[in-house]
Design an enzyme around this catalytic site. Structure first.
Site, PDB file in Angstrom:
ATOM      1  N   CYS A 100       0.847  -1.199   0.000  1.00 32.71           N
ATOM      2  CA  CYS A 100       0.000   0.000   0.000  1.00 32.71           C
ATOM      3  C   CYS A 100       0.876   1.240   0.000  1.00 32.71           C
ATOM      4  CB  CYS A 100      -0.977  -0.006   1.169  1.00 32.71           C
ATOM      5  SG  CYS A 100      -0.304   0.570   2.720  1.00 32.71           S
ATOM      6  N   GLU A 101       0.437   2.223  -0.749  1.00 30.92           N
ATOM      7  CA  GLU A 101       1.259   3.415  -0.866  1.00 30.92           C
ATOM      8  C   GLU A 101       1.151   4.319   0.356  1.00 30.92           C
ATOM      9  OE1 GLU A 101      -0.206   4.976  -4.566  1.00 30.92           O
ATOM     10  OE2 GLU A 101      -1.483   6.445  -3.563  1.00 30.92           O
ATOM     11  N   HIS A 102       0.268   3.994   1.269  1.00 29.62           N
ATOM     12  CA  HIS A 102       0.128   4.827   2.472  1.00 29.62           C
ATOM     13  C   HIS A 102       1.041   4.385   3.603  1.00 29.62           C
ATOM     14  CE1 HIS A 102      -4.105   5.472   0.712  1.00 29.62           C
ATOM     15  NE2 HIS A 102      -3.289   6.412   0.299  1.00 29.62           N
ATOM     16  N   HIS A 103       1.294   3.069   3.715  1.00 29.95           N
ATOM     17  CA  HIS A 103       2.121   2.564   4.818  1.00 29.95           C
ATOM     18  C   HIS A 103       3.263   1.670   4.348  1.00 29.95           C
ATOM     19  CE1 HIS A 103      -2.019   3.181   6.390  1.00 29.95           C
ATOM     20  NE2 HIS A 103      -1.379   3.727   7.412  1.00 29.95           N
ATOM     21  N   GLN A 141      -5.568  -0.340  -3.794  1.00 29.09           N
ATOM     22  CA  GLN A 141      -6.244  -1.418  -4.533  1.00 29.09           C
ATOM     23  C   GLN A 141      -7.174  -0.882  -5.618  1.00 29.09           C
ATOM     24  OE1 GLN A 141      -7.814  -4.573  -2.036  1.00 29.09           O
ATOM     25  NE2 GLN A 141      -9.331  -5.085  -3.592  1.00 29.09           N
ATOM     26  N   HIS A 169      -5.239  -6.258   3.542  1.00 25.48           N
ATOM     27  CA  HIS A 169      -4.280  -5.156   3.683  1.00 25.48           C
ATOM     28  C   HIS A 169      -3.619  -5.256   5.054  1.00 25.48           C
ATOM     29  CE1 HIS A 169      -5.676  -2.595   0.174  1.00 25.48           C
ATOM     30  NE2 HIS A 169      -6.448  -3.671   0.155  1.00 25.48           N
ATOM     31  N   CYS A 171      -1.759  -3.241   6.486  1.00 25.20           N
ATOM     32  CA  CYS A 171      -1.779  -1.997   7.273  1.00 25.20           C
ATOM     33  C   CYS A 171      -3.033  -1.962   8.140  1.00 25.20           C
ATOM     34  CB  CYS A 171      -1.691  -0.763   6.381  1.00 25.20           C
ATOM     35  SG  CYS A 171      -3.012  -0.603   5.186  1.00 25.20           S
TER      36      CYS A 171
HETATM   37 ZN    ZN Z   1      -2.011   1.214   4.114  1.00 27.02          ZN
END
Ligand code: ZN
Length: 215
Positions: A100-103, A141, A169, A171
């Site tokens: 995931c590009e956030h975490h 996603q 996910h 995260c």
């Molecule tokens: Zn994430």
């Protein structure tokens, strides 16, 4: 796979790297990992961690090798000899690992691809590679689902494309709300799969998700 990693390592063949992303040196990357180890509270110079920055850098080359590949290139080899076959093609349960590009936490899941060919088809291994190219980038996603669909649609120009992705996910399972066993389902339906309920239902029942996904 090994070939892809080697290409990233040399920094060549970068086709899809976003603008403004000059590649740092390997030493800079390894130093950044040393910093994260210290940030986490450990000593990067202790014996067990000495090789870790180099190993993490190599793991990044594998996990993010999708930036070095242009999926349109390998999808461009198609087969016209389909002997009048005009039913949908479905490849289901294509496993993938993404981040995931956030975490930068792993996203582990399966993709299902369907399309209704217009005169030409593509080798099934290419469909699996298509998933991998987009999975081996920093992702969300929803974006990955749309990217796979629009790439297939623009190269093959079929009557329609259907993509469903189911994934967990990490995260969400290993941090934050800590909910395990939650699966996120995303879908993208184009052409006849969007327009015709029966076609969509046929695809969804082929992947055992009938009634679970809205267009
Ligand atoms: Zn994430």
């Amino acid at each position: 796979m090994g070939k892809t990693v080697a290409r990233v390592a040399r920094g060549k063949a970068r086709t899809d790297r976003p603008p403004g992303t000059d590649r740092p040196s390997r030493a800079e990357a390894e130093n950044a990992i040393r910093t994260l180890i210290r940030w986490a509270g450990d000593n990067p110079d202790r014996q067990g961690l000495q090789g870790t920055p180099a190993r993490v850098a190599r793991a990044y080359e594998e996990w993010f090798s999708g930036y070095a590949e242009e999926p349109r290139d390998f999808l461009s080899r198609t087969f016209d000899e389909v002997a009048g076959y005009d039913e949908m093609v479905v490849l289901r349960d294509i496993s993938f690992e993404s981040h995931c590009e956030h975490h930068l936490a792993p996203i582990i899941g399966r993709a299902h691809i369907g399309y209704l060919p217009r005169h030409r088809v593509v080798g099934i291994s290419k469909l699996a590679r298509l998933v991998d190219v987009y999975a081996r980038r920093m992702q969300i996603q929803e974006k990955m689902t749309a990217e796979i669909a629009s790439c297939l649609d623009s190269v093959l120009r079929p009557f329609g494309v259907a993509i469903v992705i189911e994934a967990e996910h990490q995260c969400m399972t290993t941090r934050g709300v800590h909910k395990t066993g939650v699966t996120m389902v995303t879908s993208r339906m184009l052409g006849v799969f969007r327009k015709r309920v029966e076609t969509r239902e046929e695809f969804l029942s082929a992947i055992h998700l009938r009634g679970a996904v809205q267009p």
